[in-house]
Design a protein around this motif. Structure first.
Motif, PDB file in Angstrom:
ATOM      1  N   TYR A 123       0.814  -1.229   0.000  1.00 48.14           N
ATOM      2  CA  TYR A 123       0.000   0.000   0.000  1.00 48.14           C
ATOM      3  C   TYR A 123       0.845   1.276   0.000  1.00 48.14           C
ATOM      4  CZ  TYR A 123       1.315  -0.096   4.892  1.00 48.14           C
ATOM      5  OH  TYR A 123       2.046  -0.129   6.046  1.00 48.14           O
ATOM      6  N   THR A 174       9.246  -0.184  -3.697  1.00 49.86           N
ATOM      7  CA  THR A 174      10.652   0.009  -3.338  1.00 49.86           C
ATOM      8  C   THR A 174      11.500  -0.545  -4.485  1.00 49.86           C
ATOM      9  OG1 THR A 174       9.993  -0.397  -1.043  1.00 49.86           O
ATOM     10  CG2 THR A 174      12.359  -0.400  -1.509  1.00 49.86           C
ATOM     11  N   GLY A 192      11.034   6.724   3.063  1.00 51.95           N
ATOM     12  CA  GLY A 192      11.604   5.433   3.469  1.00 51.95           C
ATOM     13  C   GLY A 192      11.639   5.289   4.977  1.00 51.95           C
TER      14      GLY A 192
HETATM   15  S1  SF4 Z   1       8.104   3.803   3.281  1.00 55.23           S
HETATM   16 FE1  SF4 Z   1       8.624   1.629   3.591  1.00 55.23          FE
HETATM   17  S2  SF4 Z   1       7.592   1.052   5.500  1.00 55.23           S
HETATM   18 FE2  SF4 Z   1       6.688   2.971   4.838  1.00 55.23          FE
HETATM   19  S3  SF4 Z   1       4.887   2.326   3.691  1.00 55.23           S
HETATM   20 FE3  SF4 Z   1       6.569   2.601   2.206  1.00 55.23          FE
HETATM   21  S4  SF4 Z   1       7.500   0.580   1.982  1.00 55.23           S
HETATM   22 FE4  SF4 Z   1       6.218   0.541   3.835  1.00 55.23          FE
END
Ligand code: SF4
Length: 267
Positions: free
Chosen positions: A35, A41, A87
């Motif tokens: 989500y 990533t 992140g």
């Molecule tokens: S930044 Fe990382 S921990 Fe936060 S929602 Fe996105 S993937 Fe998940």
């Protein structure tokens, strides 16, 4: 947006909040949540447990200048200063220095009562040096979207180096035990559904919230927040749960914990 400081933005929970982003321009995270509003990533940004981001030379001067300027303009009405965004902020090796500067500037601006908060995905808390820094924040907001290893795996898609679910819960327990009474731990749980056909699975299930409740009983956080998707998710089949479903699942969770659950629903 500056290099390190952005906003103020209207936060769901705190009203106007000044944001501090200590991560590189490329989203860098130990998770790849289905989500995530920042998109998937990337291979390069998919960080292992031991990966650390180092700030560039002169960051102290640049950061101080940016935050000072923002505080001159907005100190009178902001309700929080929040670390997070691109992140997992605990991957920053210099987080302690950045926090020290922030605390000092907050004091100079005469707004010591405005909490400094951090959003973490809970994956790095096994590192004592990470917990040590977190103890100096006013509020740590830690993610827990799944109550079992299986659900953690398909919701958050952690890097293989991340501890298993039980290890994450133990680390959250450890953090809570180490906290002084003036530092608070909030657990936040995002629940979502999916639009079939898709291989992505929903975590908005009764058995999941009961399992999360069991973890919450061990961790004993100060608050628990449940919410759903508000912006475009990384996986297009992910959709928000309705307000009614969110209330029903939160009630089920609350029936299995010894505390109330705060619901945040945004149409
Ligand atoms: S930044 Fe990382 S921990 Fe936060 S929602 Fe996105 S993937 Fe998940």
């Amino acid at each position: 947006m500056g290099k390190y400081v952005y906003g103020p933005i209207l936060s769901r929970r705190y009203g106007w909040s000044l944001g501090i982003d200590v991560m590189p321009k490329l989203k860098t995270c130990t998770f790849n949540c289905v989500y995530c509003e920042l998109g998937k990533t990337s291979t390069k940004g998919y960080a292992s447990l031991n990966f650390r981001v180092e700030m560039p030379p002169k960051f102290k001067e640049e950061f101080t200048e940016e935050l000072q300027a923002k505080l001159v303009e907005h100190a009178s009405y902001i309700r929080a200063i929040t670390f997070g965004y691109n992140g997992e902020p605990t991957l920053n090796k210099n987080l302690d220095i950045i926090l020290d500067i922030t605390r000092k500037l907050r004091y100079e601006a005469g707004i010591e009562k405005v909490p400094i908060t951090i959003l973490t995905n809970s994956s790095t808390l096994g590192d004592p040096s990470v917990r040590k820094v977190l103890l100096n924040f006013d509020i740590v907001i830690a993610k827990l979207d799944g109550g079992t290893q299986e659900i953690l795996q398909y919701v958050n898609r952690p890097h293989y180096s991340i501890p298993p679910f039980d290890g994450i819960v133990n680390n959250l327990c450890l953090l809570k035990k180490e906290m002084k009474t003036d530092t608070k731990l909030y657990i936040q749980t995002l629940l979502y559904k999916v639009n079939p056909p898709t291989s992505i699975k929903s975590n908005a299930r009764g058995d999941n919230v009961v399992a999360i409740a069991s973890a919450i009983n061990k961790i004993q956080p100060d608050q628990v927040h449940v919410y759903s998707v508000a912006r475009e998710p990384a996986e297009p089949s992910v959709i928000k749960v309705s307000k009614l479903e969110l209330i029903e699942l939160s009630d089920l969770m609350a029936n299995n914990v010894d505390r109330s659950i705060d619901i945040y629903y945004f149409p």
